[in-house]
Design an enzyme around this catalytic site. Structure first.
Site, PDB file in Angstrom:
ATOM      1  N   LYS A   6      10.947  -1.774  -0.927  1.00 28.44           N
ATOM      2  CA  LYS A   6       9.790  -2.501  -1.417  1.00 28.44           C
ATOM      3  C   LYS A   6      10.270  -3.856  -1.909  1.00 28.44           C
ATOM      4  O   LYS A   6      11.110  -3.950  -2.802  1.00 28.44           O
ATOM      5  CB  LYS A   6       9.137  -1.732  -2.549  1.00 28.44           C
ATOM      6  CG  LYS A   6       8.037  -2.529  -3.198  1.00 28.44           C
ATOM      7  CD  LYS A   6       7.166  -1.685  -4.057  1.00 28.44           C
ATOM      8  CE  LYS A   6       6.133  -2.551  -4.724  1.00 28.44           C
ATOM      9  NZ  LYS A   6       5.265  -1.771  -5.587  1.00 28.44           N
TER      10      LYS A   6
ATOM     11  N   LYS B 298       7.683  -1.965   2.760  1.00 29.79           N
ATOM     12  CA  LYS B 298       6.527  -2.674   2.214  1.00 29.79           C
ATOM     13  C   LYS B 298       6.908  -4.049   1.706  1.00 29.79           C
ATOM     14  O   LYS B 298       7.922  -4.149   1.019  1.00 29.79           O
ATOM     15  CB  LYS B 298       5.986  -1.829   1.062  1.00 29.79           C
ATOM     16  CG  LYS B 298       4.874  -2.422   0.274  1.00 29.79           C
ATOM     17  CD  LYS B 298       4.561  -1.512  -0.879  1.00 29.79           C
ATOM     18  CE  LYS B 298       3.556  -2.142  -1.791  1.00 29.79           C
ATOM     19  NZ  LYS B 298       3.440  -1.400  -3.016  1.00 29.79           N
TER      20      LYS B 298
HETATM   21  C1  PBG Z   1       2.836  -1.062  -7.888  1.00 26.74           C
HETATM   22  C2  PBG Z   1       2.349  -1.324  -6.538  1.00 26.74           C
HETATM   23  C3  PBG Z   1       2.077  -2.581  -5.974  1.00 26.74           C
HETATM   24  C4  PBG Z   1       1.546  -2.315  -4.730  1.00 26.74           C
HETATM   25  C5  PBG Z   1       1.512  -0.942  -4.546  1.00 26.74           C
HETATM   26  N1  PBG Z   1       2.028  -0.344  -5.674  1.00 26.74           N
HETATM   27  C6  PBG Z   1       2.174  -3.945  -6.521  1.00 26.74           C
HETATM   28  C7  PBG Z   1       3.397  -4.401  -7.157  1.00 26.74           C
HETATM   29  O1  PBG Z   1       4.494  -3.850  -6.955  1.00 26.74           O
HETATM   30  O2  PBG Z   1       3.295  -5.341  -7.912  1.00 26.74           O
HETATM   31  C8  PBG Z   1       1.056  -3.380  -3.795  1.00 26.74           C
HETATM   32  C9  PBG Z   1       0.201  -2.906  -2.682  1.00 26.74           C
HETATM   33  C10 PBG Z   1      -0.626  -3.963  -2.081  1.00 26.74           C
HETATM   34  O3  PBG Z   1      -0.445  -5.166  -2.327  1.00 26.74           O
HETATM   35  O4  PBG Z   1      -1.525  -3.584  -1.322  1.00 26.74           O
HETATM   36  N2  PBG Z   1       4.103  -0.603  -8.014  1.00 26.74           N
END
Ligand code: PBG
Length: 337
Positions: free
Chosen positions: A207, A261
């Site tokens: 991520k 992601k």
């Molecule tokens: C939180 C999380 C995020 C997303 C999914 N879980 C945002 C972040 O890490 O700040 C983003 C998903 C999206 O933008 O659709 N941990």
């Protein structure tokens, strides 16, 4: 037409005319390497308290936060259209957010109630739930924070307990999106020790500290709370070897599936992971990717359905087995026609 190019000898092409396999619809249908079906799509749902509540998300056009009763209806419809799992995000109200993310450990919090109600009303659909603490912290970071440092092991402990509550409530898959070290192992052993060895883990292994999460943060209410960024735990978008190390580590700790992601800007990472690991790979078409298509389509810059299908198929071509997408329901409905 005059043969202007007649002077060239094209005989070398005789066995290499690649356009033969593109000349009409039926042959293209036969040689197509990837297809998109509703089963490839996972529908994220944002939850809110109340009954019959549906609230707009400004930067995520056409996507709404839903109260549990409406989420149940959406889950039923999604399943009917072929979607096999939903991913639930239930942010705590701002007045319930605090420095210790205490709402994460409330067995009666919104996510737990949603899991158990959806599980009892729509038992046929898979339930995926997140354990990152940004839905509960007063500062919107994914872990606890002290002197501006995100605490690793303390955050992991809370997430492991929170995962257990979610499993008890009905989660089939726990999906930690926080990027703390060691969380997969801690969640796995906590689940196993309590009789939830059949609950799977989908780890957000790779991520990235991305600029494409803006609309999600608006949706869960962390955008305005968040100071600074998440770069001490989320991956540097300049790296991909590091993503491989994260995946390796998560597999060693017991992840059943892994997530890359965001999606479209990271197809190279999906492909590397697919070539290297024999494990189901998920991709997340994140909120910013969704909004880019929406805004472009609204302004007439592109053909919306075509752009959606092309971007979703790109994930499959890159090697993803399933895709989290805010288009999941819309596309499932269209793919049924
Ligand atoms: C939180 C999380 C995020 C997303 C999914 N879980 C945002 C972040 O890490 O700040 C983003 C998903 C999206 O933008 O659709 N941990």
């Amino acid at each position: 037409m005059d043969k202007i190019f007649a002077k060239y000898d094209m005989s070398f092409l005789s066995g290499k005319r690649l356009r033969r396999l593109r000349q009409n619809e039926w042959i293209r249908d036969i040689v197509r390497e990837n297809i998109l079906t509703p089963k490839d799509l996972i529908l994220p749902i944002f939850l809110i308290e109340g009954k019959n509540q549906k609230s707009k998300i400004k930067t995520l056009p056409n996507i709404f936060r839903l109260s549990i009763d409406l989420a149940i209806k959406q889950a039923e419809l999604a399943y009917e259209k072929g979607v096999r799992a939903i991913a639930l995000f239930a942010a705590a109200d701002e007045n319930k957010r605090d420095a210790t993310a205490s709402e994460a450990l409330n067995a009666d919090n919104l996510i737990c109630r949603a899991l158990s109600e959806i599980k009892s009303k729509v038992p046929q659909i898979g339930l995926i739930s997140d354990v990152a603490l940004d839905l509960y912290t007063s500062h919107g970071q994914d872990g606890l924070m002290e002197n501006n440092i995100i605490l690793n092991d303390e955050s992991v402990e809370i997430m492991a307990q929170s995962a257990l509550l979610q499993a008890k409530a009905g989660a089939d898959i726990i999906a930690p999106s926080d990027m703390m070290d060691g969380r997969v192992g801690a969640i796995r052993s906590t689940l196993d020790d309590n009789g939830y060895e059949n609950v799977a883990i989908l780890s957000y292994s790779a991520k990235y500290a991305s600029n494409f999460y803006g609309p999600f943060r608006e949706a869960v209410g962390s955008a305005k709370l968040l100071k600074g960024d998440k770069r001490t735990y989320q991956l540097d978008f300049a790296n991909s070897d590091e993503a491989m190390r994260e995946i390796e580590q998560d597999l060693a700790e017991g992840a059943d599936m892994i997530m890359i992601k965001p999606g479209l800007p990271y197809l190279d990472v999906i492909r590397r992971a697919a070539d290297r690991f024999n494990i189901p790979i998920f991709a997340y078409q994140v909120s910013g990717e969704y909004s880019m298509i929406e805004y472009a389509a609204q302004n007439g810059a592109l053909n919306k359905d075509g752009a959606i299908i092309e971007s979703l198929l790109a994930f499959k071509r890159a090697g993803a087995m399933a895709i989290f997408s805010y288009y999941a329901l819309e596309m499932a409905i269209k793919l049924n026609d």
